[in-house]
Design a protein around this motif. Structure first.
Motif, mmCIF file in Angstrom:
data_model
loop_
_atom_site.group_PDB
_atom_site.id
_atom_site.type_symbol
_atom_site.label_atom_id
_atom_site.label_comp_id
_atom_site.label_asym_id
_atom_site.label_seq_id
_atom_site.Cartn_x
_atom_site.Cartn_y
_atom_site.Cartn_z
ATOM 1 N N ALA A 234 34.119 29.783 38.135
ATOM 2 C CA ALA A 234 35.511 29.743 38.566
ATOM 3 C C ALA A 234 36.334 28.860 37.629
ATOM 4 N N GLN A 235 35.761 27.758 37.219
ATOM 5 C CA GLN A 235 36.440 26.857 36.284
ATOM 6 C C GLN A 235 36.651 27.566 34.942
ATOM 7 N N ASP A 236 35.648 28.281 34.454
ATOM 8 C CA ASP A 236 35.774 29.038 33.206
ATOM 9 C C ASP A 236 36.864 30.100 33.308
ATOM 10 N N LEU A 237 36.988 30.712 34.472
ATOM 11 C CA LEU A 237 38.018 31.724 34.697
ATOM 12 C C LEU A 237 39.418 31.132 34.512
ATOM 13 N N CYS A 238 39.601 29.880 34.906
ATOM 14 C CA CYS A 238 40.917 29.231 34.835
ATOM 15 C C CYS A 238 41.202 28.585 33.479
ATOM 16 N N ARG A 239 40.166 28.398 32.686
ATOM 17 C CA ARG A 239 40.326 27.707 31.404
ATOM 18 C C ARG A 239 41.338 28.437 30.525
ATOM 19 N N GLY A 240 42.246 27.671 29.960
ATOM 20 C CA GLY A 240 43.233 28.236 29.051
ATOM 21 C C GLY A 240 44.468 28.801 29.731
ATOM 22 N N HIS A 241 44.493 28.807 31.051
ATOM 23 C CA HIS A 241 45.671 29.303 31.771
ATOM 24 C C HIS A 241 46.509 28.127 32.253
ATOM 25 N N SER A 242 47.802 28.320 32.279
ATOM 26 C CA SER A 242 48.725 27.295 32.760
ATOM 27 C C SER A 242 48.595 27.145 34.268
ATOM 28 N N GLU A 243 48.903 25.946 34.738
ATOM 29 C CA GLU A 243 48.936 25.729 36.178
ATOM 30 C C GLU A 243 49.957 26.690 36.784
ATOM 31 N N GLY A 244 49.605 27.288 37.910
ATOM 32 C CA GLY A 244 50.492 28.229 38.582
ATOM 33 C C GLY A 244 50.288 29.684 38.186
ATOM 34 N N THR A 245 49.477 29.936 37.168
ATOM 35 C CA THR A 245 49.187 31.318 36.797
ATOM 36 C C THR A 245 48.440 31.979 37.949
ATOM 37 N N LEU A 246 48.844 33.178 38.326
ATOM 38 C CA LEU A 246 48.153 33.942 39.357
ATOM 39 C C LEU A 246 47.076 34.793 38.708
ATOM 40 N N ILE A 247 45.946 34.912 39.375
ATOM 41 C CA ILE A 247 44.851 35.741 38.874
ATOM 42 C C ILE A 247 44.472 36.737 39.958
ATOM 43 N N ALA A 248 44.342 37.989 39.548
ATOM 44 C CA ALA A 248 43.900 39.068 40.435
ATOM 45 C C ALA A 248 42.552 39.565 39.924
ATOM 46 N N LEU A 249 41.788 40.162 40.811
ATOM 47 C CA LEU A 249 40.426 40.600 40.523
ATOM 48 C C LEU A 249 40.257 42.056 40.933
ATOM 49 N N HIS A 250 39.507 42.796 40.114
ATOM 50 C CA HIS A 250 39.146 44.173 40.483
ATOM 51 C C HIS A 250 37.661 44.356 40.185
ATOM 52 N N ARG A 251 36.900 44.729 41.227
ATOM 53 C CA ARG A 251 35.461 44.961 41.079
ATOM 54 C C ARG A 251 35.161 46.443 41.202
ATOM 55 N N THR A 252 34.167 46.881 40.447
ATOM 56 C CA THR A 252 33.643 48.238 40.576
ATOM 57 C C THR A 252 32.120 48.150 40.550
ATOM 58 N N ALA A 253 31.493 49.142 41.145
ATOM 59 C CA ALA A 253 30.032 49.200 41.161
ATOM 60 C C ALA A 253 29.575 50.405 40.362
ATOM 61 N N SER A 254 28.466 50.235 39.670
ATOM 62 C CA SER A 254 27.856 51.337 38.933
ATOM 63 C C SER A 254 26.338 51.132 38.960
ATOM 64 N N ALA B 150 24.659 50.145 36.640
ATOM 65 C CA ALA B 150 24.387 48.948 35.844
ATOM 66 C C ALA B 150 24.683 47.660 36.612
ATOM 67 N N GLY B 151 25.315 47.767 37.776
ATOM 68 C CA GLY B 151 25.633 46.584 38.572
ATOM 69 C C GLY B 151 27.104 46.502 38.903
ATOM 70 N N ILE B 152 27.552 45.317 39.244
ATOM 71 C CA ILE B 152 28.949 45.089 39.627
ATOM 72 C C ILE B 152 29.710 44.583 38.405
ATOM 73 N N ARG B 153 30.855 45.198 38.173
ATOM 74 C CA ARG B 153 31.711 44.792 37.057
ATOM 75 C C ARG B 153 32.977 44.148 37.618
ATOM 76 N N GLU B 154 33.345 43.005 37.037
ATOM 77 C CA GLU B 154 34.565 42.307 37.433
ATOM 78 C C GLU B 154 35.581 42.396 36.298
ATOM 79 N N GLN B 155 36.824 42.649 36.666
ATOM 80 C CA GLN B 155 37.930 42.599 35.712
ATOM 81 C C GLN B 155 38.985 41.677 36.311
ATOM 82 N N PHE B 156 39.499 40.775 35.501
ATOM 83 C CA PHE B 156 40.504 39.826 35.958
ATOM 84 C C PHE B 156 41.800 40.065 35.206
ATOM 85 N N ARG B 157 42.902 39.882 35.901
ATOM 86 C CA ARG B 157 44.226 40.013 35.307
ATOM 87 C C ARG B 157 45.041 38.805 35.689
#
Length: 185
Positions: free
Chosen positions: A111-131, A133-140
């Motif tokens: 979770a900390q790595d996900l926030c690294r390099g982003h300004s305070e207050g940046t919103l992050i959304a998540l989209h997961r899919t299954a295949s 090969a496993g679960i894939r996460e995409q963050f925006r």
């Protein structure tokens, strides 16, 4: 400076679509481990929504559509790890704190790595899919624009397709009932 995600609720939708919904302002992690080894087709409707787009709130073990990047002190981070470890014991049956702490540490580090390099207050959304090969996460990341599509500086950079207003009117249109086939025809 440490940055960690916190849940944020921009409208009432999380309280309707998730069971349970995270409380606004909770420390959060992606929480994908909650779906490991589970067939997405076997999930309930609300679990499918959480699978597709939910962040896991640490305190409630509820779900949130968005998180916001927030500065945290080292002691805050330590508390997040300990709280998550205790939740892993209570909610998921981890045998003890010694076993749960490394797993909690790994999740909080991600979770900390996900926030690294982003300004305070940046919103992050998540989209997961299954295949297979496993679960894939995409963050925006979502950041307010300086100028809106309609040049409406009064909107503060956030154009909205809808404006939701709560009402006590008895004849108000209920979108949830309508979606479930109970609404007006």
């Amino acid at each position: 400076m440490i940055r960690l995600p916190r849940t944020i609720r921009l409208d009432r939708s999380d309280a309707v679509i998730f069971a349970p919904a995270a409380e606004p302002g909770e420390w959060a992690i992606p929480g994908t481990f909650m779906f490991a080894g589970r067939d997405p087709e076997s999930l309930s409707r609300k679990e499918k929504i959480a699978f597709r787009s939910g962040f896991l709130g640490i305190a409630s073990f509820g779900w949130s559509t968005l998180v916001t990047v927030t500065f945290a002190r080292p002691q805050d981070r330590d508390q997040v790890v300990e709280t998550l470890a205790r939740q892993l014991i209570e909610k998921l049956g981890a045998p003890d704190l010694a076993t749960a702490m490394p797993a909690a540490e790994e999740e909080v580090t991600m979770a900390q790595d996900l926030c690294r390099g982003h300004s305070e207050g940046t919103l992050i959304a998540l989209h997961r899919t299954a295949s297979d090969a496993g679960i894939r996460e995409q963050f925006r990341t979502l950041k307010p624009r300086g100028e809106t599509a309609f040049s409406g500086s009064h909107l503060g950079g956030h154009d909205k397709a809808f404006h939701i207003v709560e009402t006590d009117e008895e004849d108000a249109f209920d979108l949830v009932d309508f979606a479930e086939g109970k609404g007006r025809s």
